[in-house]
Design an enzyme around this catalytic site. Structure first.
Site, short mmCIF file in Angstrom:
data_model
loop_
_atom_site.label_atom_id
_atom_site.label_comp_id
_atom_site.label_asym_id
_atom_site.label_seq_id
_atom_site.Cartn_x
_atom_site.Cartn_y
_atom_site.Cartn_z
N LYS A 1 49.54 35.01 41.08
CA LYS A 1 48.72 35.37 42.24
C LYS A 1 48.49 36.88 42.35
O LYS A 1 48.46 37.44 43.45
CB LYS A 1 49.31 34.82 43.54
CG LYS A 1 49.68 33.34 43.48
CD LYS A 1 48.60 32.48 42.84
CE LYS A 1 47.25 32.54 43.55
NZ LYS A 1 46.16 31.92 42.73
N SER A 2 48.32 37.53 41.19
CA SER A 2 48.09 38.97 41.18
C SER A 2 46.71 39.36 40.66
O SER A 2 46.47 40.53 40.39
CB SER A 2 49.16 39.65 40.31
OG SER A 2 50.44 39.48 40.84
N HIS B 1 53.05 34.36 32.22
CA HIS B 1 53.65 34.82 33.48
C HIS B 1 55.09 35.26 33.26
O HIS B 1 55.78 35.62 34.22
CB HIS B 1 53.65 33.69 34.52
CG HIS B 1 52.34 33.49 35.22
ND1 HIS B 1 51.51 34.53 35.59
CD2 HIS B 1 51.72 32.35 35.66
CE1 HIS B 1 50.44 34.04 36.22
NE2 HIS B 1 50.54 32.73 36.26
N TYR C 1 45.48 45.84 40.58
CA TYR C 1 44.40 44.98 41.08
C TYR C 1 43.47 45.76 42.01
O TYR C 1 42.24 45.64 41.92
CB TYR C 1 45.01 43.78 41.82
CG TYR C 1 44.00 42.83 42.42
CD1 TYR C 1 43.38 41.85 41.65
CD2 TYR C 1 43.67 42.90 43.78
CE1 TYR C 1 42.46 40.97 42.20
CE2 TYR C 1 42.75 42.02 44.33
CZ TYR C 1 42.16 41.06 43.55
OH TYR C 1 41.24 40.19 44.10
N SER D 1 48.62 35.32 49.00
CA SER D 1 47.90 34.52 48.02
C SER D 1 48.78 33.38 47.50
O SER D 1 48.32 32.25 47.35
CB SER D 1 47.44 35.41 46.86
OG SER D 1 46.65 34.69 45.95
N THR E 1 45.22 37.18 38.15
CA THR E 1 45.25 36.64 36.79
C THR E 1 43.91 36.07 36.35
O THR E 1 43.42 36.36 35.25
CB THR E 1 46.32 35.52 36.69
OG1 THR E 1 47.54 35.97 37.27
CG2 THR E 1 46.54 35.11 35.26
N LYS F 1 39.90 34.05 48.23
CA LYS F 1 39.18 35.18 48.81
C LYS F 1 39.05 36.36 47.84
O LYS F 1 38.01 37.00 47.77
CB LYS F 1 39.89 35.67 50.09
CG LYS F 1 39.73 34.75 51.28
CD LYS F 1 40.33 35.39 52.52
CE LYS F 1 40.12 34.53 53.75
NZ LYS F 1 40.71 35.16 54.97
N TRP G 1 40.82 36.53 37.36
CA TRP G 1 39.78 37.55 37.18
C TRP G 1 40.01 38.34 35.90
O TRP G 1 39.09 38.55 35.10
CB TRP G 1 39.75 38.48 38.39
CG TRP G 1 38.62 39.46 38.42
CD1 TRP G 1 37.39 39.33 37.82
CD2 TRP G 1 38.61 40.73 39.07
NE1 TRP G 1 36.61 40.43 38.08
CE2 TRP G 1 37.33 41.30 38.84
CE3 TRP G 1 39.54 41.43 39.84
CZ2 TRP G 1 36.99 42.56 39.34
CZ3 TRP G 1 39.19 42.68 40.34
CH2 TRP G 1 37.93 43.23 40.10
#
Length: 326
Positions: A68-69, A134, A222, A164, A71, A289, A73
């Site tokens: 949830k960092s 991960h 990010y 997230s 990834t 989001k 994108w």
């Protein structure tokens, strides 16, 4: 199953049962403390196999991240950049018909789910192979850490990462998963008890390696990627020795890459609206989001204070800083 393989399976199960166990934000009911990180029960044997059997190539490229960092994108951007010569047309690009997690697979998950056909396909992938993980840096297979393959790591501020993860894991429909309140999940997160956590040691492992071996690990933030996407897409291209940079292609190419991988663009694609990855996670849950600062809508003042103190305690002096946009 042969007697030998049955014995091996029993020994493996006994080993897993011997590990410290907790509930936490995760795909499965339990996490086990394995090699100093919290590994989902179902993935311990897969990580073991990955470490023992994966044969890295010097031109492999790995997208690494804490869950949830950013990834999804980063996978999309890296896939388009790394494969620009093969797929130079943006009108019928593989990203338009496949989810980024299908194009840039996780070997540790393949081994965990015993996806033999996919594991075999790793050796037949076109070079450069583009894969993801991960796993914390110290738990990567030696063939990765000792080879010349490259790793692109993305980290996100711990406030947004928690939100997230909370939204993501609570949307996974499974009667076997424990239900947490936001406050309970936050306590687990603060103690590092979350999938592939602790998050602070995960970040530090790749951060320190990026400082020691900058040609091996590219460390991205990010928030920086969101704020100046053009600059950081060029950094990725330079790191990968991409012809995009070598040929000095026009800024139009970079803009087209960014547009193709845009959050709303990917979210609206039919391929990302239905179906699931490994029959575990619906593709649409990967696109919520993608904002910076959404955490402010979830955190109480005491939560802000607590997490801020943990960040200072765990990461103070490391050189890692965070933009939280409160």
């Amino acid at each position: 199953m042969s007697l030998a393989s049955e014995k091996e399976a029993n020994e493996e199960n006994e080993f897993i049962l011997s590990l410290p166990k907790e509930t936490g934000l995760n795909f499965t009911p339990y996490l086990h403390l394995f090699q100093d990180f919290w590994c989902p029960t179902d993935y311990v044997h897969g990580v073991n196999k990955f470490q023992k059997h994966f044969d890295a190539k010097d031109n492999d490229v790995f997208v690494a991240s804490f869950p949830k960092s950013g990834t999804t994108w980063l996978k999309a951007l890296t896939f388009v950049i790394a494969n620009h010569q093969r797929f130079s047309s943006f009108d019928n690009h593989p990203l338009l018909s496949s989810n980024p997690h299908e194009l840039v697979p996780f070997p540790e998950f393949m081994y965990s789910y015993d996806l033999h056909d996919q594991i075999l396909s790793l050796s037949n992938m076109s070079d450069p192979r583009l894969l993801s993980t991960h796993l914390p840096f110290p738990s990567l297979p030696e063939s990765i850490t000792k080879s010349n393959c490259k790793i692109i790591y993305i980290r996100r501020n711990p406030f947004d990462t928690f939100v997230s993860a909370w939204e993501f894991f609570t949307k996974i429909k499974s009667v076997s998963l424990p239900e947490f309140t936001l406050e309970e999940a936050f306590e687990k997160y603060c103690n590092g008890i979350t999938m592939f956590g602790p998050w602070w040691s995960h970040m530090l492992g790749y951060w320190n390696e990026s400082k020691t071996r900058p040609n091996k690990v590219l460390f991205l933030r990010y928030e920086d990627l969101k704020e100046d996407t053009v600059f950081h897409v060029k950094r990725i291209a330079e790191f990968l020795d991409s012809p995009i940079i070598q040929r000095g292609e026009s800024s139009t190419v970079i803009e087209n890459i960014i547009k193709l991988c845009g959050f709303e663009k990917m979210k609206d694609l039919e391929v990302n609206k239905s179906g699931s990855i490994f029959d575990v996670v619906e593709k649409k849950t990967f696109f919520r989001k993608g904002e910076i600062g959404d955490w402010i809508n979830y955190f109480s003042p005491s939560m802000i204070e607590k997490l801020s103190k943990i960040i200072e305690e765990k990461l103070g002096g490391s050189g890692l800083s965070f933009k939280v946009h409160s």
